[in-house]
Structure formats: C-alpha cells, structure tokens
Design a protein around this motif. Structure first.
Motif, PDB file in Angstrom:
ATOM      1  N   SER A  25      48.777  19.220  82.671  1.00 42.13           N
ATOM      2  CA  SER A  25      48.146  18.193  81.840  1.00 42.13           C
ATOM      3  C   SER A  25      47.686  18.766  80.505  1.00 42.13           C
ATOM      4  CB  SER A  25      46.953  17.600  82.595  1.00 42.13           C
ATOM      5  OG  SER A  25      46.242  16.716  81.775  1.00 42.13           O
ATOM      6  N   GLY A  26      47.068  19.932  80.519  1.00 45.41           N
ATOM      7  CA  GLY A  26      46.630  20.571  79.281  1.00 45.41           C
ATOM      8  C   GLY A  26      47.798  20.941  78.391  1.00 45.41           C
ATOM      9  N   ALA A  27      48.874  21.441  79.005  1.00 51.77           N
ATOM     10  CA  ALA A  27      50.047  21.818  78.219  1.00 51.77           C
ATOM     11  C   ALA A  27      50.688  20.600  77.561  1.00 51.77           C
ATOM     12  CB  ALA A  27      51.064  22.534  79.117  1.00 51.77           C
ATOM     13  N   LEU A  28      50.797  19.500  78.300  1.00 47.69           N
ATOM     14  CA  LEU A  28      51.369  18.278  77.725  1.00 47.69           C
ATOM     15  C   LEU A  28      50.479  17.712  76.622  1.00 47.69           C
ATOM     16  CD1 LEU A  28      52.756  16.515  80.926  1.00 47.69           C
ATOM     17  CD2 LEU A  28      54.055  17.627  79.101  1.00 47.69           C
ATOM     18  N   SER A  29      49.166  17.784  76.808  1.00 45.25           N
ATOM     19  CA  SER A  29      48.248  17.309  75.769  1.00 45.25           C
ATOM     20  C   SER A  29      48.362  18.160  74.512  1.00 45.25           C
ATOM     21  CB  SER A  29      46.810  17.338  76.278  1.00 45.25           C
ATOM     22  OG  SER A  29      46.650  16.471  77.358  1.00 45.25           O
ATOM     23  N   GLY A  30      48.438  19.467  74.688  1.00 43.42           N
ATOM     24  CA  GLY A  30      48.598  20.356  73.543  1.00 43.42           C
ATOM     25  C   GLY A  30      49.915  20.123  72.830  1.00 43.42           C
ATOM     26  N   LEU A  31      50.977  19.906  73.595  1.00 41.78           N
ATOM     27  CA  LEU A  31      52.281  19.627  72.995  1.00 41.78           C
ATOM     28  C   LEU A  31      52.252  18.317  72.212  1.00 41.78           C
ATOM     29  CD1 LEU A  31      55.264  20.425  72.725  1.00 41.78           C
ATOM     30  CD2 LEU A  31      55.690  19.133  74.830  1.00 41.78           C
ATOM     31  N   ALA A  32      51.614  17.298  72.771  1.00 39.13           N
ATOM     32  CA  ALA A  32      51.512  16.016  72.067  1.00 39.13           C
ATOM     33  C   ALA A  32      50.715  16.173  70.776  1.00 39.13           C
ATOM     34  CB  ALA A  32      50.857  14.976  72.968  1.00 39.13           C
ATOM     35  N   GLY A  33      49.634  16.935  70.820  1.00 38.87           N
ATOM     36  CA  GLY A  33      48.847  17.163  69.616  1.00 38.87           C
ATOM     37  C   GLY A  33      49.619  17.933  68.567  1.00 38.87           C
ATOM     38  N   ALA A  34      50.365  18.948  68.994  1.00 37.50           N
ATOM     39  CA  ALA A  34      51.154  19.734  68.050  1.00 37.50           C
ATOM     40  C   ALA A  34      52.239  18.886  67.399  1.00 37.50           C
ATOM     41  CB  ALA A  34      51.777  20.932  68.762  1.00 37.50           C
ATOM     42  N   VAL A  35      52.911  18.055  68.181  1.00 39.72           N
ATOM     43  CA  VAL A  35      53.951  17.190  67.626  1.00 39.72           C
ATOM     44  C   VAL A  35      53.341  16.197  66.638  1.00 39.72           C
ATOM     45  CG1 VAL A  35      55.553  15.324  68.212  1.00 39.72           C
ATOM     46  CG2 VAL A  35      55.560  17.430  69.540  1.00 39.72           C
ATOM     47  N   GLU A  36      52.191  15.632  66.991  1.00 38.75           N
ATOM     48  CA  GLU A  36      51.540  14.654  66.110  1.00 38.75           C
ATOM     49  C   GLU A  36      51.145  15.295  64.783  1.00 38.75           C
ATOM     50  OE1 GLU A  36      49.857  11.286  64.524  1.00 38.75           O
ATOM     51  OE2 GLU A  36      51.098  11.433  66.312  1.00 38.75           O
ATOM     52  N   LEU A  38      52.041  18.455  63.460  1.00 38.93           N
ATOM     53  CA  LEU A  38      53.081  19.181  62.732  1.00 38.93           C
ATOM     54  C   LEU A  38      54.282  18.308  62.395  1.00 38.93           C
ATOM     55  CD1 LEU A  38      52.955  22.532  64.694  1.00 38.93           C
ATOM     56  CD2 LEU A  38      51.921  22.000  62.491  1.00 38.93           C
ATOM     57  N   GLY A  39      54.552  17.322  63.224  1.00 38.95           N
ATOM     58  CA  GLY A  39      55.735  16.498  63.001  1.00 38.95           C
ATOM     59  C   GLY A  39      55.556  15.445  61.934  1.00 38.95           C
ATOM     60  N   VAL A  40      54.355  14.951  61.754  1.00 34.97           N
ATOM     61  CA  VAL A  40      54.126  13.863  60.809  1.00 34.97           C
ATOM     62  C   VAL A  40      53.840  14.402  59.412  1.00 34.97           C
ATOM     63  CG1 VAL A  40      52.654  11.893  60.280  1.00 34.97           C
ATOM     64  CG2 VAL A  40      53.323  12.337  62.631  1.00 34.97           C
ATOM     65  N   THR A  41      52.857  15.276  59.296  1.00 33.09           N
ATOM     66  CA  THR A  41      52.449  15.731  57.968  1.00 33.09           C
ATOM     67  C   THR A  41      52.776  17.198  57.704  1.00 33.09           C
ATOM     68  OG1 THR A  41      50.253  16.326  58.759  1.00 33.09           O
ATOM     69  CG2 THR A  41      50.543  14.091  57.902  1.00 33.09           C
ATOM     70  N   GLY A  42      52.962  17.968  58.754  1.00 34.59           N
ATOM     71  CA  GLY A  42      53.244  19.390  58.566  1.00 34.59           C
ATOM     72  C   GLY A  42      52.002  20.235  58.380  1.00 34.59           C
ATOM     73  N   ARG A  43      50.841  19.615  58.425  1.00 32.69           N
ATOM     74  CA  ARG A  43      49.592  20.376  58.296  1.00 32.69           C
ATOM     75  C   ARG A  43      48.454  19.582  58.934  1.00 32.69           C
ATOM     76  NH1 ARG A  43      50.693  18.523  53.036  1.00 32.69           N
ATOM     77  NH2 ARG A  43      49.207  16.944  52.379  1.00 32.69           N
ATOM     78  N   ASP A  47      40.885  14.514  57.926  1.00 33.04           N
ATOM     79  CA  ASP A  47      40.591  13.321  58.716  1.00 33.04           C
ATOM     80  C   ASP A  47      41.715  13.004  59.694  1.00 33.04           C
ATOM     81  OD1 ASP A  47      38.190  12.919  57.342  1.00 33.04           O
ATOM     82  OD2 ASP A  47      39.233  11.885  55.716  1.00 33.04           O
ATOM     83  N   PHE A  48      42.163  14.013  60.433  1.00 34.16           N
ATOM     84  CA  PHE A  48      43.304  13.802  61.327  1.00 34.16           C
ATOM     85  C   PHE A  48      42.929  12.983  62.557  1.00 34.16           C
ATOM     86  CE2 PHE A  48      41.344  17.352  63.391  1.00 34.16           C
ATOM     87  CZ  PHE A  48      41.693  17.250  64.710  1.00 34.16           C
ATOM     88  N   SER A  49      41.665  12.962  62.937  1.00 34.11           N
ATOM     89  CA  SER A  49      41.257  12.245  64.145  1.00 34.11           C
ATOM     90  C   SER A  49      40.452  11.006  63.778  1.00 34.11           C
ATOM     91  CB  SER A  49      40.404  13.152  65.034  1.00 34.11           C
ATOM     92  OG  SER A  49      39.904  12.414  66.123  1.00 34.11           O
ATOM     93  N   PRO A  50      40.877   9.830  64.240  1.00 26.28           N
ATOM     94  CA  PRO A  50      40.121   8.614  63.936  1.00 26.28           C
ATOM     95  C   PRO A  50      38.886   8.443  64.811  1.00 26.28           C
ATOM     96  CG  PRO A  50      42.067   8.054  65.187  1.00 26.28           C
ATOM     97  CD  PRO A  50      42.134   9.538  64.912  1.00 26.28           C
ATOM     98  N   GLY A  51      38.638   9.355  65.764  1.00 24.30           N
ATOM     99  CA  GLY A  51      37.460   9.266  66.614  1.00 24.30           C
ATOM    100  C   GLY A  51      37.622   8.395  67.839  1.00 24.30           C
ATOM    101  N   TRP A  52      38.844   8.137  68.243  1.00 20.94           N
ATOM    102  CA  TRP A  52      39.070   7.281  69.410  1.00 20.94           C
ATOM    103  C   TRP A  52      38.559   7.917  70.692  1.00 20.94           C
ATOM    104  CZ3 TRP A  52      44.665   6.283  67.577  1.00 20.94           C
ATOM    105  CH2 TRP A  52      44.655   5.315  66.579  1.00 20.94           C
ATOM    106  N   GLY A  53      38.525   9.229  70.738  1.00 22.59           N
ATOM    107  CA  GLY A  53      38.018   9.900  71.938  1.00 22.59           C
ATOM    108  C   GLY A  53      36.566   9.560  72.205  1.00 22.59           C
TER     109      GLY A  53
END
Length: 125
Positions: A25-36, A38-43, A47-53
């Motif tokens: 679960s942690g690995a999949l969460s980390g992978l999803a965060g990395a893709v989000e 690095l894949g969208v903006t590259g950096r 303000d990358f987090s809208p605070g939904w957590g």
C-alpha cells in the motif's frame, strides 16, 4: 481481516501478511504521488496539495467509516465547498465560512453521538 482467530487457525502468517499489505500500500501510494508530481509538472510546486487529506478526516468521522455514511458525508462536504466557492464569487462571502460550518457540523454530530452513547451507557447499568 476481521477475524484474527480464524486466520490463525487456517495457519496464515498474520503479522507477515499485515506487513506485506502495508508495504504494498505504501509503495503504491508513493508511486501514485511520484507520477502525479513528476508526470504533470516535472517539479514539486509550493501549492501541490489542495488539502483534501485534511478534509477526509472529518468526512470519515461523520461517515462512521461505513460506505453509505462516508458517501453521504463526502457529498455534504463537497456541496458545502462548491457552495462557498460560488457564494464567494457572487456575493463576496469569505472562504473561511466553509470551515466554520464544517467545524460546527462535526462538533454538533460528535457531541450528539457522545451524549447518546453516554445516555445509553447510563441506562444499561
């Protein structure tokens, strides 16, 4: 996962399975965060987090961790956020009004549940 005794009798390595589930679960969460990120903006932006957590905590609390309750609670919080955004644009209502309504709702419902629990506990004795 709801009956440790049945899993133990069936000779499952309970602790090992729990650790594996958490690692995957942690690995999949980390992978999803990395893709989000690095894949969208590259950096990583400021303000990358809208605070939904932070919104998910009271949503789960009000939903009592049940599917129907959580969906109802999420619908309420989503409608509240959309309504405040609309009211802010059209009428000029401050954005913190949503947080005040959320906090008041959470406190009222949690207080009512605690009162009901306390009352039912007093009658059982």
């Amino acid at each position: 996962g709801q009956n440790r005794e049945a899993a133990r009798v069936a000779r499952f390595a309970i602790d090992r399975l729990q650790m594996q589930a958490m690692l995957v679960s942690g690995a999949l969460s980390g992978l999803a965060g990395a893709v989000e990120l690095l894949g969208v903006t590259g950096r990583l932006g400021r303000d990358f987090s809208p605070g939904w957590g932070y919104t998910a905590i009271p949503v789960a609390l009000l939903g009592t961790l049940t599917p129907f309750g959580t969906m109802s609670s999420a619908l309420f919080f989503g409608a509240l956020a959309a309504g405040v955004n609309n009211a802010q644009r059209t009428v000029g209502v401050p954005s913190f009004v949503a947080y005040v309504v959320q906090a008041t709702t959470v406190l009222a419902i949690v207080s009512a549940r605690a009162w009901r629990h306390r009352k039912s506990g007093g009658e059982a004795e």
